[in-house]
Design an enzyme around this catalytic site. Structure first.
Site, PDB file in Angstrom:
ATOM      1  N   HIS A 155      79.389 -50.129  64.538  1.00 46.37           N
ATOM      2  CA  HIS A 155      79.702 -49.550  65.846  1.00 46.37           C
ATOM      3  C   HIS A 155      79.035 -48.202  66.061  1.00 46.37           C
ATOM      4  CE1 HIS A 155      82.891 -46.597  64.591  1.00 46.37           C
ATOM      5  NE2 HIS A 155      83.160 -47.478  63.647  1.00 46.37           N
ATOM      6  N   ASP A 210      81.011 -42.325  60.544  1.00 43.64           N
ATOM      7  CA  ASP A 210      81.757 -43.506  60.960  1.00 43.64           C
ATOM      8  C   ASP A 210      81.450 -43.758  62.429  1.00 43.64           C
ATOM      9  OD1 ASP A 210      83.638 -45.480  61.438  1.00 43.64           O
ATOM     10  OD2 ASP A 210      85.350 -44.132  61.337  1.00 43.64           O
ATOM     11  N   GLU A 213      84.620 -49.522  69.413  1.00 42.16           N
ATOM     12  CA  GLU A 213      85.348 -49.991  68.238  1.00 42.16           C
ATOM     13  C   GLU A 213      86.553 -49.111  67.960  1.00 42.16           C
ATOM     14  OE1 GLU A 213      86.303 -50.204  63.852  1.00 42.16           O
ATOM     15  OE2 GLU A 213      85.733 -48.487  65.109  1.00 42.16           O
ATOM     16  N   GLU A 214      86.405 -47.810  68.176  1.00 39.89           N
ATOM     17  CA  GLU A 214      87.456 -46.860  67.806  1.00 39.89           C
ATOM     18  C   GLU A 214      88.690 -46.939  68.704  1.00 39.89           C
ATOM     19  OE1 GLU A 214      87.556 -45.352  65.168  1.00 39.89           O
ATOM     20  OE2 GLU A 214      85.594 -44.704  64.473  1.00 39.89           O
ATOM     21  N   ASP A 222      80.961 -51.061  58.010  1.00 38.40           N
ATOM     22  CA  ASP A 222      81.659 -49.885  58.517  1.00 38.40           C
ATOM     23  C   ASP A 222      81.984 -48.949  57.360  1.00 38.40           C
ATOM     24  OD1 ASP A 222      82.970 -48.173  60.295  1.00 38.40           O
ATOM     25  OD2 ASP A 222      84.098 -49.789  61.247  1.00 38.40           O
ATOM     26  N   HIS A 224      87.117 -39.534  60.157  1.00 42.80           N
ATOM     27  CA  HIS A 224      87.606 -39.109  61.466  1.00 42.80           C
ATOM     28  C   HIS A 224      87.777 -37.598  61.530  1.00 42.80           C
ATOM     29  CE1 HIS A 224      89.156 -43.095  63.385  1.00 42.80           C
ATOM     30  NE2 HIS A 224      88.001 -43.246  62.773  1.00 42.80           N
TER      31      HIS A 224
END
Length: 374
Positions: free
Chosen positions: A82, A197, A229-230, A252, A337
């Site tokens: 992603h 990410d 995606e998130e 991922d 994140h």
């Protein structure tokens, strides 16, 4: 700049693909692309992938689909990484010219104060800072609790809402962390940036396609650079209704737990790519796990990933057509994140090798749920 070759006795040498991976990753993390606003990342991916694929399309959601064809009768494999990152949208502009934010994706309020951010207006990127009360002004109550995201504000230097508007700021503009790719320490082979990410996964897919620039792949490879995606795998959910394949994989990042504040690690940097067993979005198909393990056997170590608190595009890809064997390859990532995510370049390089190996065994791989001898 390519990673310098290590000379310490007994230390690993520069991994394969290092220069290509770093070149792609450095460009991709420079773009600002929170979920639903991946435009700049899409443009960077398109520029890189067009020379590497037989067909490249962008669907209505913004997913980039790059296909490298094998023989007509060959199997088809979808691999998704992603493009979007966690971030914010501008929720309000105060009379004093400060910006209030709405979170997009899974952000931890504790880490947000005093961060630099980009505000992506229609025409430019503006630098801002998430403001924090000066240490001299803190009360005991301030020190005892994190500031909720609803109380955060971004300072872009504007003196009024009118000045902010003159800079091009509008309600709904995307906001992302400022950062670039940098190596930690000296010759560590470990790199930090925001949005590893999953821009690292996107860089790995580009590197995978580079390997088929001059040779036909053993199966038709459909590389998906997905969006949103998130916020619930939304981009691939739409794609799953139209793409046909025999096998699907997600590539991922996953949460490494090898730092001092945690217990015995389940996933560690430098211990190889991880073959997913399960997460919150999918239980990996046993045939795909067998194929991935066969591809790695005798070549490099792999880890097994069981992590409830995560989901990947595999959770949507498993519904391709009437349902297909689906799994995932993960790369351990510290401080996930956050603006300071950390990965080991060797893990990422070996993830590319693992995918190459899987594609090479896929033509003969038994894809039944039960082993072939049952």
């Amino acid at each position: 700049m390519p990673t310098r070759r290590r000379t310490t006795p007994g230390s690993p040498q520069t991994p394969p693909h290092a220069s290509t991976l770093l070149d792609h990753l450095r460009r991709l993390v420079e773009a600002t692309g929170p979920s639903g606003s991946e435009h700049d990342v899409i443009r960077a991916v398109l520029e890189a992938v067009r020379p590497l694929a037989d067909e490249v399309t962008v669907d209505a959601f913004g997913n980039v689909i790059a296909t490298r064809r094998a023989a007509p009768e060959a199997r088809r494999c979808v691999i998704s990484a992603h493009m979007d990152e966690i971030g914010f949208r501008v929720r309000q502009v105060t009379p004093g010219g400060f910006l209030r934010l709405e979170k997009v994706g899974g952000l931890d309020d504790r880490i947000l104060l005093a961060q630099r951010v980009w505000i992506r207006t229609e025409d430019a990127r503006l630098l801002g800072v998430i403001g924090t009360k000066s240490a001299h002004l803190l009360t005991d109550a301030d020190r005892g609790s994190p500031v909720p995201s609803t109380q955060l504000y971004v300072d872009i230097g504007a003196r009024s809402a009118e000045e902010a508007a003159d800079m091009g700021v509008q309600i709904g503009d995307p906001v992302g962390f400022v950062g670039s790719l940098n190596e930690l320490g000296r010759d560590s082979g470990r790199y930090t940036a925001h949005a590893l990410d999953d821009r690292a996964g996107c860089a790995a897919l580009l590197c995978l396609l580079e390997g088929y620039r001059e040779v036909q792949p053993p199966v038709t490879v459909i590389c998906v650079f997905s969006v949103q995606e998130e916020v619930g795998l939304r981009g691939v959910q739409a794609l799953a209704r139209t793409v046909q394949a025999d096998v699907a994989l997600a590539l991922d990042m996953t949460a490494a737990d090898d730092t001092p504040e945690l217990g015995p690690p389940h996933l560690s940097l430098g211990s190889g790519p991880a073959i997913k067993v399960m997460d919150n979005s999918t239980l990996a198909h046993p045939a795909v796990r067998r194929g991935l393990e066969a591809a790695a056997r005798g070549r490099f170590p792999v880890q097994r990933e069981l992590l409830r608190g995560i989901g990947t595009d595999a959770g949507a890809l498993q519904y391709l057509g009437g349902g297909v064997p689906t799994g995932a390859v993960s790369v351990a990532n510290r401080s996930t994140h956050s603006p300071v995510e950390v990965l080991d370049l060797r893990d990422l390089s070996q993830a590319v090798e693992l995918l190459q190996g899987f594609l090479s065994v896929l033509p003969a791989l038994h894809l039944g749920f039960l082993p072939a001898d049952d």
